[in-house]
Motif scaffolding. Structure first.
Motif, mmCIF file in Angstrom:
data_model
loop_
_atom_site.group_PDB
_atom_site.id
_atom_site.type_symbol
_atom_site.label_atom_id
_atom_site.label_comp_id
_atom_site.label_asym_id
_atom_site.label_seq_id
_atom_site.Cartn_x
_atom_site.Cartn_y
_atom_site.Cartn_z
ATOM 1 N N LEU A 131 36.915 41.713 54.502
ATOM 2 C CA LEU A 131 35.620 42.376 54.289
ATOM 3 C C LEU A 131 35.014 42.794 55.619
ATOM 4 O O LEU A 131 34.473 43.901 55.749
ATOM 5 N N LYS A 132 35.114 41.933 56.610
ATOM 6 C CA LYS A 132 34.575 42.257 57.939
ATOM 7 C C LYS A 132 35.241 43.507 58.490
ATOM 8 O O LYS A 132 34.562 44.412 59.000
ATOM 9 N N LEU A 165 27.608 40.838 49.313
ATOM 10 C CA LEU A 165 26.824 40.453 50.489
ATOM 11 C C LEU A 165 25.462 39.901 50.069
ATOM 12 O O LEU A 165 24.852 39.120 50.797
ATOM 13 N N ILE A 166 24.996 40.347 48.905
ATOM 14 C CA ILE A 166 23.770 39.829 48.311
ATOM 15 C C ILE A 166 24.022 39.647 46.815
ATOM 16 O O ILE A 166 24.983 40.196 46.270
ATOM 17 N N LYS A 173 12.837 39.045 52.094
ATOM 18 C CA LYS A 173 13.814 37.957 52.031
ATOM 19 C C LYS A 173 15.241 38.505 51.992
ATOM 20 O O LYS A 173 16.130 38.012 52.699
ATOM 21 N N THR A 174 15.460 39.535 51.181
ATOM 22 C CA THR A 174 16.787 40.134 51.077
ATOM 23 C C THR A 174 17.170 40.848 52.365
ATOM 24 O O THR A 174 18.321 40.775 52.813
ATOM 25 N N LYS A 211 23.812 38.375 57.599
ATOM 26 C CA LYS A 211 25.219 38.560 57.247
ATOM 27 C C LYS A 211 25.848 39.644 58.131
ATOM 28 O O LYS A 211 26.976 39.493 58.628
ATOM 29 N N MET A 212 25.124 40.736 58.333
ATOM 30 C CA MET A 212 25.637 41.810 59.178
ATOM 31 C C MET A 212 25.783 41.370 60.636
ATOM 32 O O MET A 212 26.619 41.892 61.377
ATOM 33 N N ASN A 213 24.983 40.410 61.054
ATOM 34 C CA ASN A 213 25.081 39.905 62.420
ATOM 35 C C ASN A 213 26.405 39.168 62.636
ATOM 36 O O ASN A 213 26.879 39.044 63.765
ATOM 37 N N GLU A 214 27.004 38.673 61.554
ATOM 38 C CA GLU A 214 28.315 38.036 61.647
ATOM 39 C C GLU A 214 29.391 39.086 61.927
ATOM 40 O O GLU A 214 30.389 38.810 62.596
#
Length: 260
Positions: free
Chosen positions: A5-6, A219-220, A229-230, A237-240
């Motif tokens: 996915l990444k 992702l959500i 919050k979302t 998650k995108m920072n990963e």
């Protein structure tokens, strides 16, 4: 070859974060007013802020309504920033409650530009104005992570300015898109004018396309709402995938969503 996915998200970001992205996106307008194109930083900021805050609905309609205002500015023979400072917007936008663009009235547009006029009367650029507001907001707060720049910007607008999201729990899609444009550097799309703000703190602008693709990629959650919050959860998650630059994930999700 089966991609993770990444790897898929990174490839999608590479695919869509290109000069071609500008052709059908409201971010195209701000580039025309950069210093290297004969404008100034504050002109590019003003055009970017206008473009971001009209960026909802059909893309053709978004672009055409931004262009209407830019044409009026051109007719005045003034730069965008000077046009705002001199109150030239009042020649177009009166206190009529007739629609200018969708639910935004001529009065709403007048209030919007009136706020920008006040900001520019106090500081040379919007960046300088909001930087001071930001620094004052976090000065005495221990948990600085709880303060969001889009909220600081929204709180600067008086008179319940209709174009600006004032909800503390809202995703503030338009303001966060504007911040992506201002903060991210070394991009063919984003300008990177605000060196004082850490791009690691940027939030993904949540719109229909982004939400739909984020759900497809798990992702959500499917039941997630487009709220703060979302936006925070998706940005983490995108920072990963893009360490220190989470908003780059916006290109992957938004670009794919538009294509689909």
């Amino acid at each position: 070859m089966c991609l993770s996915l990444k790897e898929k998200i990174i490839l999608l970001a590479d695919k869509y974060e290109t000069p071609e992205f500008l052709q059908k996106d409201p971010s195209q307008f701000m580039h025309k007013f950069l210093p290297q194109n004969g404008g100034t930083v504050r002109d590019a900021e003003i055009v970017a802020f206008l473009s971001a805050n009209l960026a909802f609905g059909r893309r053709e309609q978004i672009l055409s309504h931004i262009q209407i205002i830019l044409d009026k500015i051109k007719e005045s023979k003034k730069t965008p920033a000077q046009w705002v400072l001199d109150g030239e917007y009042e020649k177009i936008f009166d206190e009529s409650k007739k629609s200018f663009y969708r639910m935004y009235t001529f009065l709403d547009m007048k209030n919007f530009f009136r706020n920008l006029q006040i900001f520019l009367s106090k500081k040379e650029t919007l960046g300088e104005f909001f930087k001071e507001k930001w620094e004052n907001s976090i000065k005495n707060i221990q948990n600085k992570e709880s303060v969001f720049l889009h909220s600081v910007i929204a709180e600067s607008f008086y008179g319940n300015c209709a174009l600006i999201c004032h909800s503390k729990n809202g995703a503030a899609k338009k303001l966060n898109m504007f911040l992506r444009w201002m903060v991210r550097e070394n991009s063919p799309v984003d300008l990177g004018l605000w060196k004082w703000y850490d791009k690691n703190r940027l939030l993904i602008p949540l719109d229909t396309h982004v939400m739909q693709e984020a759900v497809k990629f798990s992702l959500i959650e499917k039941t997630s709402s487009a709220n703060l919050k979302t936006a925070v959860a998706l940005s983490k998650k995108m920072n990963e995938y893009f360490p220190g630059d989470p908003a780059r994930g916006d290109f992957a999700l938004f670009g794919l969503g538009v294509d689909n």
